[in-house]
Structure formats: structure tokens, C-alpha cells
Design a protein around this motif. Structure first.
Motif, short mmCIF file in Angstrom:
data_model
loop_
_atom_site.label_atom_id
_atom_site.label_comp_id
_atom_site.label_asym_id
_atom_site.label_seq_id
_atom_site.Cartn_x
_atom_site.Cartn_y
_atom_site.Cartn_z
N GLN A 11 0.82 -1.20 0.00
CA GLN A 11 0.00 0.00 0.00
C GLN A 11 0.86 1.26 0.00
O GLN A 11 0.58 2.21 -0.73
N GLU A 15 0.82 4.22 -2.88
CA GLU A 15 0.58 5.63 -2.55
C GLU A 15 1.78 6.50 -2.93
O GLU A 15 1.61 7.63 -3.41
N ARG A 18 1.66 7.19 -6.63
CA ARG A 18 0.63 8.19 -6.93
C ARG A 18 1.13 9.60 -6.61
O ARG A 18 0.89 10.54 -7.38
N ASP A 46 -7.27 11.88 -9.00
CA ASP A 46 -8.22 11.20 -8.12
C ASP A 46 -8.09 9.69 -8.29
O ASP A 46 -7.98 9.19 -9.42
N TYR A 47 -8.10 8.97 -7.17
CA TYR A 47 -7.93 7.52 -7.17
C TYR A 47 -8.92 6.85 -6.23
O TYR A 47 -9.33 7.45 -5.24
N TYR A 48 -9.22 5.60 -6.53
CA TYR A 48 -9.87 4.75 -5.54
C TYR A 48 -8.83 4.44 -4.46
O TYR A 48 -7.62 4.41 -4.74
N ASP A 49 -9.29 4.16 -3.25
CA ASP A 49 -8.38 3.75 -2.19
C ASP A 49 -7.72 2.43 -2.59
O ASP A 49 -8.36 1.56 -3.20
N PRO A 50 -6.45 2.25 -2.26
CA PRO A 50 -5.80 0.97 -2.58
C PRO A 50 -6.56 -0.20 -1.97
O PRO A 50 -6.96 -0.15 -0.80
N ASP A 51 -6.76 -1.23 -2.77
CA ASP A 51 -7.52 -2.39 -2.34
C ASP A 51 -6.81 -3.65 -2.83
O ASP A 51 -6.76 -3.91 -4.03
N ASN A 149 -4.92 -1.54 -9.00
CA ASN A 149 -4.66 -0.32 -8.23
C ASN A 149 -3.70 0.60 -8.97
O ASN A 149 -3.59 1.78 -8.65
N ALA A 179 -10.80 0.35 -8.70
CA ALA A 179 -9.40 0.42 -8.30
C ALA A 179 -8.66 1.26 -9.32
O ALA A 179 -9.07 1.36 -10.47
#
Length: 192
Positions: A11, A15, A18, A46-51, A149, A179
Motif C-alpha cells: 500500500q 501511494e 501516486r 483522483d484515485y480509488y483507495d488501494p484495495d 490499483n 481500483a
């Protein structure tokens, strides 16, 4: 296999990538953004939260005789690739297949473009890309790390001056991939 072998630092690495991309877009001399969207005017990415559920370690089912395919572009041009192989995995309870393409220039990089049910609503309408390099995206066992991601928008999502290859229809998924990168919040996003 999905999340069983996710490294502890995964994660933080996502991040950090990014943040590095945002700095390049905001301040880099080769940023794809128009000059009026750089520096203090930069609206951010803008991103989805890491999953980790969207990170897969997959075998590439290589085609016996990779077919040369022509892909249209956003500027009505064409690009040529080899349909190199396919990834098969479960997504939202369904078995899906994504084709992986190789440039015809002899590169061993794989290009995995896709559209999904978020395209045009939450993510860039023309789709997103994954680039897979053997030296960075392979496990010691030889499987490919396909991590949505890290899905990103093509440069034409930020600036219509760029020409981008379109996602072939065979990689349009009837599922949501929540993602990776969302649509660009600036004036050159999917609504244009």
C-alpha cells in the motif's frame, strides 16, 4: 491467486507512486497537462483507495501464434500490436478474460487496456491502461502481477492534444473495477 502474497509495503508503494505522478503532472517540464493546469492551478489526480482484492498474480496464457491487431486511436489514427496472450481471473463472482498486447517494435512489455462499468461515470470514458514489464511485474515463479490499483488514464484524458490507442472491444468488461485512477477532475476529463 489474489491477495495471499501481497507484500507488507504494497500500500505504501502504491501511494508513493501516486504522489510521484502528481508531482510530475503539477511541476514536471514534460507534464502532459496543458500549461494552465500546472503549478498552483493543478486540480490533483483522483484515485480509488488501494484495495488488495484488485491485485492478482496470474499466469499469462500465451497465444500459439500471436495475431497482429490494429487498434484505432482517439485521433482516428491506428496503432499495431500483437495479441500476445490472455489473463483469466475471477472478478465480482464472474470469470473474466483480458487480452494482453505487445508492441510490434520488439518490446517485451505488455499493454493491458480495459474498459469496465465505471468507464464514463467514475473513470475515464475511453478506458484505462496497465503496463506490465517482465523485470518489475513478475513473481519469482513467473506469474504476472496484474494490479488494477495501478490502472492509469491515457494522456488524452488530461489533454486532447494527445493521441491515445482505444481499448479493443474484447477488453470491455461487464463488471466494475473500483481500483486505480478515477477520471481527471480537470476540464479535459471524460465529459468533454
Amino acid at each position: 491467486m489474489t491477495t495471499t502474497d501481497v507484500p507488507e509495503s504494497w500500500q505504501e508503494t502504491v501511494e508513493a507512486e501516486r504522489e510521484k505522478k502528481a508531482r510530475f503532472f503539477r511541476d514536471g517540464p514534460r507534464s502532459p497537462l496543458p500549461p494552465d493546469l500546472r503549478g498552483e492551478e493543478f486540480p490533483g489526480l483522483d484515485y480509488y483507495d488501494p484495495d488488495p482484492a484488485y491485485r492478482y498474480e496470474l499466469d499469462l496464457h500465451e497465444h500459439d501464434d500471436p495475431e497482429e491487431v490494429t487498434v484505432g486511436t482517439t485521433a482516428e489514427g491506428e496503432r499495431t500490436y500483437h495479441r500476445w496472450g490472455e489473463f483469466r481471473f475471477d472478478l465480482g463472482g464472474d470469470r473474466v478474460t483480458l487480452q494482453a498486447y505487445r508492441p510490434t517494435d520488439g518490446s517485451d512489455r505488455l499493454w493491458v487496456p480495459f474498459r469496465d462499468r465505471t468507464s464514463g461515470a467514475e473513470t475515464y470514458g475511453a478506458g484505462r491502461y496497465l503496463d506490465l514489464e517482465p523485470e518489475h511485474h513478475r513473481t519469482p515463479e513467473g506469474r504476472w502481477v496484474v494490479d488494477f490499483n495501478r490502472a492509469y488514464n491515457p494522456t488524452c484524458a488530461y489533454n486532447p492534444a494527445y493521441e491515445c490507442p482505444l481499448v479493443p472491444a474484447e477488453n470491455w468488461l461487464d463488471a466494475r473495477i473500483e481500483a486505480g485512477e478515477r477520471d481527471f477532475p480537470g476540464p479535459h476529463g471524460a465529459d468533454e
